[in-house]
Design an enzyme around this catalytic site. Structure first.
Site, PDB file in Angstrom:
ATOM      1  N   ASP A  45       0.844  -1.204   0.000  1.00 36.53           N
ATOM      2  CA  ASP A  45       0.000   0.000   0.000  1.00 36.53           C
ATOM      3  C   ASP A  45       0.877   1.251   0.000  1.00 36.53           C
ATOM      4  OD1 ASP A  45       0.879  -0.080   2.615  1.00 36.53           O
ATOM      5  OD2 ASP A  45      -1.100   0.210   3.518  1.00 36.53           O
ATOM      6  N   SER A  46       2.212   1.047   0.028  1.00 41.14           N
ATOM      7  CA  SER A  46       3.142   2.163  -0.195  1.00 41.14           C
ATOM      8  C   SER A  46       2.861   2.818  -1.552  1.00 41.14           C
ATOM      9  CB  SER A  46       4.597   1.672  -0.159  1.00 41.14           C
ATOM     10  OG  SER A  46       4.758   0.528  -0.971  1.00 41.14           O
ATOM     11  N   ASP A  84      -1.234  -6.225  -0.239  1.00 43.05           N
ATOM     12  CA  ASP A  84      -1.242  -5.549   1.061  1.00 43.05           C
ATOM     13  C   ASP A  84      -2.655  -5.054   1.371  1.00 43.05           C
ATOM     14  OD1 ASP A  84       0.154  -4.676   3.243  1.00 43.05           O
ATOM     15  OD2 ASP A  84       1.183  -3.024   2.221  1.00 43.05           O
ATOM     16  N   LYS A 114      -1.025  -9.415   3.103  1.00 47.24           N
ATOM     17  CA  LYS A 114      -0.228  -8.905   4.231  1.00 47.24           C
ATOM     18  C   LYS A 114      -1.114  -7.969   5.030  1.00 47.24           C
ATOM     19  CE  LYS A 114       3.171  -5.636   3.891  1.00 47.24           C
ATOM     20  NZ  LYS A 114       2.663  -4.595   4.816  1.00 47.24           N
ATOM     21  N   GLU A 116      -1.055  -5.375   8.808  1.00 52.69           N
ATOM     22  CA  GLU A 116      -0.209  -4.769   9.844  1.00 52.69           C
ATOM     23  C   GLU A 116      -0.779  -5.048  11.235  1.00 52.69           C
ATOM     24  OE1 GLU A 116       0.313  -0.583   9.005  1.00 52.69           O
ATOM     25  OE2 GLU A 116       1.126  -0.976   7.005  1.00 52.69           O
ATOM     26  N   GLU A 183       9.603  -3.814  10.324  1.00 47.77           N
ATOM     27  CA  GLU A 183       9.950  -2.518   9.732  1.00 47.77           C
ATOM     28  C   GLU A 183      10.480  -1.573  10.805  1.00 47.77           C
ATOM     29  OE1 GLU A 183       7.080  -0.770   7.062  1.00 47.77           O
ATOM     30  OE2 GLU A 183       8.177   1.136   6.986  1.00 47.77           O
TER      31      GLU A 183
HETATM   32  O1  KIV Z   1       3.545  -1.106   1.619  1.00 47.71           O
HETATM   33  C1  KIV Z   1       4.718  -1.526   1.563  1.00 47.71           C
HETATM   34  O2  KIV Z   1       5.443  -1.331   0.582  1.00 47.71           O
HETATM   35  C2  KIV Z   1       5.202  -2.263   2.724  1.00 47.71           C
HETATM   36  C3  KIV Z   1       6.658  -2.637   2.743  1.00 47.71           C
HETATM   37  C4  KIV Z   1       7.467  -1.453   3.080  1.00 47.71           C
HETATM   38  C5  KIV Z   1       6.923  -3.762   3.651  1.00 47.71           C
HETATM   39  O3  KIV Z   1       4.471  -2.535   3.608  1.00 47.71           O
END
Ligand code: KIV
Length: 290
Positions: A45-46, A84, A114, A116, A183
């Protein structure tokens, strides 16, 4: 070619083989990442920051993520693709988490999700895993909680915070997470957590003691240059290469060097002349005389 499985990821840790992971957000980059033999590809989600231009990951939606996951899945053949889960897509209930993770696998075509959080999301992780959805955990600096954390800071620096992180990692592993991202965790703590877990850890700003490393591709290729996090290493500065290519293009259009004969199509001009009379003569760079 079959994609990598979570069992093979586990086997990599058992063999002591370091695990490289990168983010990808679109088809051409996913192809390059896959062809480079990167086994784990995260559609992070970056993308909210490095692709969509938001100042955090909070505004990213399920639809944004699905759009990019589909492109990355189309671009890759061998990698295990992880989607994510965005902010608020798994927090309200395990049912939300299931429905949204199901969409990632069914509509997006990725192989794992993924999310958090540690002990607080462990019951959700357990439910997803029971339903056959591989889950990657993510603890330490969890960007979706930036407002609660009060900024993007290194986590686990006090004895209490370190103990909580270890507890979070163990809870995720017990819930069935196949892998855990650490992280912005101090190197010795990340190494300690890695040693206590059977599941592989993937570090970003967590030192060399993790089982693998992940980087945001736009940081490591020097494509996103608004800021470069301390944990990012630029293996190229593509922004500079792209900017000089753009300047060269603009100069050639203005100077009439682009397009040349090589980028142009010809026809029998007498056809036009017979219908419309003589047309303006366009002289192209590289055109043969006559
Ligand atoms: O969203 C993302 O790119 C991430 C990575 C930095 C692990 O969560």
């Amino acid at each position: 070619m079959p994609r990598l499985t979570i069992r093979e990821v586990q086997a990599m840790k058992e063999r002591g083989e370091k695990i490289p992971m990168l983010t990808a957000y679109d088809y051409p980059v996913a192809r390059m990442v896959d062809e480079a033999g990167i086994p784990l590809v995260l559609v992070g989600d970056s993308l909210g920051q490095v692709v969509l231009g938001y100042d955090s990951t909070i505004p990213v939606t399920m639809e944004d993520m699905l759009h990019h996951i589909k492109a990355v899945v189309r671009g890759s053949q061998r990698a295990l693709v992880i989607g994510d889960l965005p902010f608020m897509s798994y927090h309200a209930s395990a049912e939300d988490a299931l429905r949204n993770s199901g969409r990632f696998l069914q509509e997006g075509g990725c192989q794992a999700v993924k999310l958090e959080g540690g002990t607080s999301v462990a019951p959700t992780v357990k439910r997803l895993v029971e339903c056959g959805i591989p889950v990657m955990g993510h603890i330490g600096l969890t960007p979706q909680s930036v407002n609660q954390l009060g900024g993007y800071r290194v986590q686990g620096k006090t004895p209490e915070a370190a103990a909580r992180l270890l507890e979070d990692a163990l809870a995720l592993e017990a819930a069935g997470a196949f892998c855990i991202v650490l992280e912005c965790v101090p190197t010795p703590l990340a190494a300690l957590i890695t040693g206590r877990l059977a599941a592989p850890t993937i570090g970003i700003g967590a030192g060399a003691g993790c089982d693998g490393q992940v980087q945001v591709i736009s940081d490591m290729l020097g494509l996103f240059t608004d800021f470069v996090p301390k944990h990012a290493k630029q293996y190229a500065v593509l922004a500079d290469t792209i900017k000089s290519a753009l300047a060269a293009y603009a100069a050639e259009v203005r100077g009439g060097q682009f397009p040349s004969a090589k980028q142009s199509y010809t026809m029998d001009e007498s056809l036009l002349t017979s219908l419309y009379g003589p047309s303006p003569r366009i002289k192209l760079v590289g055109e043969s005389q006559g």
